[in-house]
Design an enzyme around this catalytic site. Sequence first.
Site, short mmCIF file in Angstrom:
data_model
loop_
_atom_site.label_atom_id
_atom_site.label_comp_id
_atom_site.label_asym_id
_atom_site.label_seq_id
_atom_site.Cartn_x
_atom_site.Cartn_y
_atom_site.Cartn_z
N GLY A 87 65.76 -42.80 6.25
CA GLY A 87 66.66 -42.24 7.26
C GLY A 87 67.00 -43.24 8.35
N GLY A 89 69.81 -44.80 8.63
CA GLY A 89 71.24 -44.84 8.95
C GLY A 89 72.10 -45.53 7.92
N ASP A 134 74.72 -44.59 15.61
CA ASP A 134 74.28 -45.36 14.44
C ASP A 134 75.34 -46.40 14.06
OD1 ASP A 134 75.95 -43.23 13.84
OD2 ASP A 134 74.82 -42.54 12.11
#
Length: 301
Positions: A87, A89, A134
Amino acid sequence: MKIEVSAPGKLVLLGEHAVVYNRPCLVSAVSKRLRLKMEKIKRKLFQIERSDKKGFVKTALKNFSDKYGLDFGVKIKTQNGFSLQYGLGSSAAVTVSVLKGLAELAKIKMDKRELFNLAYQTVLDVQGVGSGFDVAAAIYGGTIYFKTAGKVIKKITDFNLPIVVGYSGIKADTPTLVRRLAKEKRKHPQIIGKIFTEIEGLVKEGKEALLKKDWPKLGKLMDTNQKLLENLGVSTEKLQRMIGEARKAGAIGAKLSGAGGGDCMIALVDEKDRTDVEKATRKAGGEIVKLNFSAEGVKLE
Ligand code: MEV
Protein backbone atom coordinates in the site's frame (compact mmCIF):
# COMPACT_ATOMS: atom_id res chain seq x y z
CA MET A 1 12.93 5.44 -28.85
CA LYS A 2 12.95 3.53 -25.55
CA ILE A 3 12.99 5.00 -22.06
CA GLU A 4 12.70 3.85 -18.46
CA VAL A 5 10.90 5.91 -15.85
CA SER A 6 10.64 5.40 -12.10
CA ALA A 7 8.61 7.02 -9.32
CA PRO A 8 8.69 6.52 -5.55
CA GLY A 9 6.00 5.14 -3.29
CA LYS A 10 4.92 7.11 -0.23
CA LEU A 11 4.02 6.88 3.44
CA VAL A 12 1.93 9.42 5.33
CA LEU A 13 3.65 10.66 8.49
CA LEU A 14 0.69 12.64 9.85
CA GLY A 15 -2.71 13.83 8.67
CA GLU A 16 -4.37 11.08 6.59
CA HIS A 17 -8.12 11.35 6.04
CA ALA A 18 -8.24 14.95 7.31
CA VAL A 19 -6.27 15.84 4.17
CA VAL A 20 -9.27 14.86 2.06
CA TYR A 21 -11.13 17.75 3.75
CA ASN A 22 -8.98 20.76 3.15
CA ARG A 23 -6.46 20.04 5.90
CA PRO A 24 -2.71 19.56 5.49
CA CYS A 25 -0.71 16.36 5.85
CA LEU A 26 2.95 15.36 6.00
CA VAL A 27 3.92 12.74 3.45
CA SER A 28 7.30 11.24 2.59
CA ALA A 29 8.40 9.64 -0.67
CA VAL A 30 10.01 6.24 0.01
CA SER A 31 12.78 4.36 -1.71
CA LYS A 32 10.59 1.53 -3.02
CA ARG A 33 10.06 2.63 -6.60
CA LEU A 34 7.76 1.66 -9.39
CA ARG A 35 9.60 1.27 -12.69
CA LEU A 36 8.29 1.13 -16.20
CA LYS A 37 9.72 0.87 -19.68
CA MET A 38 8.17 2.79 -22.53
CA GLU A 39 8.80 2.54 -26.22
CA LYS A 40 7.60 4.76 -29.02
CA ILE A 41 6.09 2.77 -31.87
CA LYS A 42 4.93 3.93 -35.30
CA ARG A 43 1.49 2.38 -35.33
CA LYS A 44 -0.94 4.49 -33.34
CA LEU A 45 -1.61 1.78 -30.86
CA PHE A 46 -1.13 1.38 -27.14
CA GLN A 47 0.25 -1.87 -25.87
CA ILE A 48 0.26 -2.39 -22.15
CA GLU A 49 2.15 -5.41 -20.98
CA ARG A 50 0.91 -6.84 -17.71
CA SER A 51 -2.36 -5.87 -16.19
CA ASP A 52 -3.86 -2.41 -15.84
CA LYS A 53 -6.85 -3.72 -13.96
CA LYS A 54 -7.99 -0.45 -12.52
CA GLY A 55 -7.24 1.51 -15.69
CA PHE A 56 -4.71 4.07 -14.44
CA VAL A 57 -2.45 3.59 -17.50
CA LYS A 58 -5.29 3.74 -20.00
CA THR A 59 -6.77 6.85 -18.38
CA ALA A 60 -3.36 8.56 -18.18
CA LEU A 61 -2.85 7.89 -21.91
CA LYS A 62 -6.28 9.30 -22.71
CA ASN A 63 -5.82 12.42 -20.58
CA PHE A 64 -2.38 13.10 -22.04
CA SER A 65 -3.66 12.62 -25.57
CA ASP A 66 -6.69 14.90 -24.97
CA LYS A 67 -4.45 17.66 -23.66
CA TYR A 68 -1.39 17.46 -25.89
CA GLY A 69 -2.37 15.12 -28.74
CA LEU A 70 -0.35 12.01 -29.57
CA ASP A 71 0.79 11.16 -33.09
CA PHE A 72 2.54 7.93 -32.22
CA GLY A 73 1.84 4.69 -30.40
CA VAL A 74 3.47 3.44 -27.19
CA LYS A 75 4.44 0.12 -25.71
CA ILE A 76 4.47 0.15 -21.91
CA LYS A 77 5.96 -2.54 -19.75
CA THR A 78 5.68 -2.32 -16.01
CA GLN A 79 7.82 -4.10 -13.52
CA ASN A 80 6.54 -6.64 -11.04
CA GLY A 81 3.02 -7.14 -12.29
CA PHE A 82 2.52 -3.48 -11.61
CA SER A 83 2.26 -3.20 -7.93
CA LEU A 84 4.27 -1.65 -5.24
CA GLN A 85 3.34 -3.94 -2.41
CA TYR A 86 2.41 -2.76 1.05
CA GLY A 87 0.00 0.00 0.00
CA LEU A 88 2.78 2.41 -0.79
CA GLY A 89 0.83 4.18 -3.52
CA SER A 90 1.26 2.23 -6.73
CA SER A 91 -1.67 3.92 -8.50
CA ALA A 92 -0.17 7.38 -8.14
CA ALA A 93 3.35 6.18 -8.97
CA VAL A 94 2.17 4.44 -12.14
CA THR A 95 0.08 7.40 -13.28
CA VAL A 96 2.91 9.86 -12.72
CA SER A 97 5.45 7.59 -14.46
CA VAL A 98 3.28 7.09 -17.55
CA LEU A 99 2.62 10.83 -17.93
CA LYS A 100 6.26 11.73 -17.37
CA GLY A 101 7.31 9.12 -19.93
CA LEU A 102 4.77 10.33 -22.50
CA ALA A 103 5.98 13.92 -22.13
CA GLU A 104 9.53 12.73 -22.70
CA LEU A 105 8.60 10.65 -25.78
CA ALA A 106 6.48 13.48 -27.22
CA LYS A 107 9.22 16.04 -26.38
CA ILE A 108 6.75 18.17 -24.46
CA LYS A 109 7.95 20.30 -21.59
CA MET A 110 5.73 19.69 -18.60
CA ASP A 111 6.67 21.29 -15.30
CA LYS A 112 5.95 19.63 -11.95
CA ARG A 113 2.71 21.55 -11.42
CA GLU A 114 1.33 20.61 -14.86
CA LEU A 115 2.31 17.01 -14.23
CA PHE A 116 0.57 17.13 -10.84
CA ASN A 117 -2.64 18.54 -12.32
CA LEU A 118 -2.85 15.93 -15.07
CA ALA A 119 -1.90 13.02 -12.79
CA TYR A 120 -4.30 14.10 -10.05
CA GLN A 121 -7.08 14.43 -12.61
CA THR A 122 -6.30 10.89 -13.81
CA VAL A 123 -6.44 9.46 -10.28
CA LEU A 124 -9.77 11.20 -9.67
CA ASP A 125 -11.13 9.95 -13.03
CA VAL A 126 -10.32 6.38 -12.03
CA GLN A 127 -11.11 6.20 -8.32
CA GLY A 128 -13.32 9.21 -7.74
CA VAL A 129 -11.80 10.24 -4.40
CA GLY A 130 -8.43 11.24 -2.98
CA SER A 131 -6.50 14.28 -1.81
CA GLY A 132 -3.62 13.92 -4.32
CA PHE A 133 -0.88 13.74 -1.67
CA ASP A 134 0.39 10.45 -3.15
CA VAL A 135 0.67 12.08 -6.59
CA ALA A 136 2.66 14.97 -5.10
CA ALA A 137 5.04 12.59 -3.29
CA ALA A 138 5.63 10.63 -6.52
CA ILE A 139 6.47 13.82 -8.43
CA TYR A 140 8.34 16.02 -5.95
CA GLY A 141 10.01 13.42 -3.72
CA GLY A 142 11.41 14.29 -0.27
CA THR A 143 9.11 14.92 2.66
CA ILE A 144 6.25 17.25 1.81
CA TYR A 145 3.77 19.49 3.56
CA PHE A 146 0.69 19.02 1.39
CA LYS A 147 -2.73 20.57 1.39
CA THR A 148 -5.83 19.02 -0.23
CA ALA A 149 -5.78 18.84 -4.03
CA GLY A 150 -2.31 20.39 -4.14
CA LYS A 151 -3.30 23.82 -2.84
CA VAL A 152 0.05 23.71 -1.05
CA ILE A 153 2.90 21.40 -2.06
CA LYS A 154 5.98 22.31 -0.09
CA LYS A 155 9.03 20.11 0.17
CA ILE A 156 10.25 20.58 3.73
CA THR A 157 13.10 18.10 4.12
CA ASP A 158 15.05 15.60 2.11
CA PHE A 159 16.78 13.67 4.87
CA ASN A 160 16.02 10.05 5.75
CA LEU A 161 13.91 9.45 8.88
CA PRO A 162 14.51 6.99 11.73
CA ILE A 163 11.33 5.02 11.18
CA VAL A 164 10.55 1.30 11.29
CA VAL A 165 7.87 0.25 8.80
CA GLY A 166 5.75 -2.83 9.47
CA TYR A 167 3.25 -4.22 6.96
CA SER A 168 0.09 -5.63 8.52
CA GLY A 169 -0.39 -8.20 5.76
CA ILE A 170 -3.71 -6.73 4.70
CA LYS A 171 -4.13 -4.47 1.70
CA ALA A 172 -6.25 -1.43 2.56
CA ASP A 173 -9.12 -0.40 0.32
CA THR A 174 -8.60 3.35 0.36
CA PRO A 175 -11.59 4.56 -1.74
CA THR A 176 -13.99 2.46 0.37
CA LEU A 177 -12.58 3.84 3.63
CA VAL A 178 -12.66 7.42 2.35
CA ARG A 179 -16.29 6.98 1.29
CA ARG A 180 -17.16 5.40 4.63
CA LEU A 181 -15.76 8.41 6.47
CA ALA A 182 -17.59 10.80 4.14
CA LYS A 183 -20.83 9.08 5.17
CA GLU A 184 -19.84 9.31 8.84
CA LYS A 185 -19.06 13.00 8.38
CA ARG A 186 -22.49 13.64 6.87
CA LYS A 187 -24.07 11.93 9.88
CA HIS A 188 -21.89 13.59 12.53
CA PRO A 189 -20.40 16.70 10.94
CA GLN A 190 -19.40 18.32 14.21
CA ILE A 191 -17.69 15.34 15.81
CA ILE A 192 -15.75 14.36 12.70
CA GLY A 193 -14.99 17.98 11.81
CA LYS A 194 -13.51 18.52 15.28
CA ILE A 195 -11.26 15.47 14.92
CA PHE A 196 -10.05 16.74 11.53
CA THR A 197 -9.27 20.14 13.03
CA GLU A 198 -7.27 18.47 15.82
CA ILE A 199 -5.37 16.52 13.18
CA GLU A 200 -4.67 19.77 11.32
CA GLY A 201 -3.16 21.23 14.49
CA LEU A 202 -0.85 18.31 15.02
CA VAL A 203 0.29 18.29 11.39
CA LYS A 204 1.35 21.93 11.75
CA GLU A 205 3.25 21.14 14.96
CA GLY A 206 4.70 18.06 13.30
CA LYS A 207 6.12 20.13 10.47
CA GLU A 208 8.08 22.25 12.95
CA ALA A 209 9.19 19.20 14.95
CA LEU A 210 10.42 17.53 11.78
CA LEU A 211 12.40 20.59 10.69
CA LYS A 212 14.09 20.67 14.12
CA LYS A 213 14.48 16.89 14.21
CA ASP A 214 12.67 17.03 17.53
CA TRP A 215 11.88 13.29 17.64
CA PRO A 216 10.27 13.16 21.11
CA LYS A 217 7.82 15.82 19.99
CA LEU A 218 7.16 14.16 16.63
CA GLY A 219 6.67 10.81 18.38
CA LYS A 220 4.06 12.28 20.71
CA LEU A 221 2.22 13.79 17.76
CA MET A 222 2.21 10.42 16.00
CA ASP A 223 0.71 8.79 19.10
CA THR A 224 -1.99 11.47 19.30
CA ASN A 225 -2.72 11.11 15.59
CA GLN A 226 -3.11 7.35 16.07
CA LYS A 227 -5.65 7.93 18.88
CA LEU A 228 -7.64 10.23 16.60
CA LEU A 229 -7.55 7.68 13.77
CA GLU A 230 -8.83 5.07 16.22
CA ASN A 231 -11.65 7.46 17.10
CA LEU A 232 -12.43 7.74 13.39
CA GLY A 233 -12.73 3.95 13.34
CA VAL A 234 -10.10 3.22 10.68
CA SER A 235 -7.53 1.36 12.79
CA THR A 236 -7.55 -2.43 13.15
CA GLU A 237 -6.75 -4.87 15.92
CA LYS A 238 -3.71 -6.10 14.04
CA LEU A 239 -2.35 -2.59 13.50
CA GLN A 240 -2.97 -1.77 17.14
CA ARG A 241 -1.14 -4.88 18.29
CA MET A 242 1.86 -3.96 16.14
CA ILE A 243 1.80 -0.36 17.38
CA GLY A 244 1.50 -1.46 21.03
CA GLU A 245 4.41 -3.90 20.75
CA ALA A 246 6.57 -1.38 18.90
CA ARG A 247 6.00 1.18 21.64
CA LYS A 248 6.77 -1.35 24.38
CA ALA A 249 10.04 -2.16 22.63
CA GLY A 250 11.07 1.49 22.75
CA ALA A 251 9.46 3.27 19.78
CA ILE A 252 9.23 7.02 20.41
CA GLY A 253 5.83 7.11 18.70
CA ALA A 254 3.84 4.90 16.35
CA LYS A 255 0.76 5.00 14.17
CA LEU A 256 -0.89 3.50 11.14
CA SER A 257 0.01 5.15 7.83
CA GLY A 258 -2.54 5.66 5.07
CA ALA A 259 -6.23 4.94 4.94
CA GLY A 260 -6.22 2.35 7.75
CA GLY A 261 -7.97 -1.01 7.60
CA GLY A 262 -4.57 -2.55 6.89
CA ASP A 263 -1.37 -1.50 5.07
CA CYS A 264 1.49 -0.26 7.23
CA MET A 265 2.46 0.87 10.69
CA ILE A 266 5.23 3.44 11.08
CA ALA A 267 7.21 3.64 14.32
CA LEU A 268 9.66 6.46 15.04
CA VAL A 269 12.76 5.07 16.78
CA ASP A 270 16.06 5.93 18.28
CA GLU A 271 18.48 4.00 16.02
CA LYS A 272 19.79 2.06 19.04
CA ASP A 273 16.30 0.59 19.51
CA ARG A 274 15.63 -0.22 15.84
CA THR A 275 16.40 -3.95 16.11
CA ASP A 276 14.23 -4.38 19.22
CA VAL A 277 11.32 -2.50 17.62
CA GLU A 278 11.64 -4.58 14.45
CA LYS A 279 11.63 -7.80 16.48
CA ALA A 280 8.56 -6.71 18.45
CA THR A 281 6.75 -5.71 15.26
CA ARG A 282 7.47 -9.13 13.76
CA LYS A 283 6.28 -10.83 16.92
CA ALA A 284 2.99 -8.97 16.56
CA GLY A 285 2.62 -10.43 13.07
CA GLY A 286 4.02 -7.53 11.04
CA GLU A 287 6.42 -7.81 8.12
CA ILE A 288 9.33 -5.37 8.25
CA VAL A 289 9.64 -3.27 5.10
CA LYS A 290 13.16 -1.94 4.66
CA LEU A 291 13.15 1.44 2.96
CA ASN A 292 14.44 4.99 3.20
CA PHE A 293 12.34 8.10 3.56
CA SER A 294 12.55 11.35 1.52
CA ALA A 295 13.39 9.51 -1.71
CA GLU A 296 13.82 11.25 -5.07
CA GLY A 297 10.70 12.09 -7.10
CA VAL A 298 9.86 10.75 -10.58
CA LYS A 299 12.86 10.49 -12.90
CA LEU A 300 14.16 9.02 -16.14
CA GLU A 301 16.48 6.14 -15.39
C1 MEV B 1 -4.74 7.18 2.05
O1 MEV B 1 -3.41 6.74 1.93
C2 MEV B 1 -4.83 8.54 2.68
C3 MEV B 1 -6.19 9.19 2.69
O2 MEV B 1 -6.04 10.45 3.32
C4 MEV B 1 -6.78 9.36 1.31
C5 MEV B 1 -6.19 10.50 0.50
O3 MEV B 1 -5.65 11.45 1.06
O4 MEV B 1 -6.31 10.45 -0.74
C6 MEV B 1 -7.14 8.35 3.52
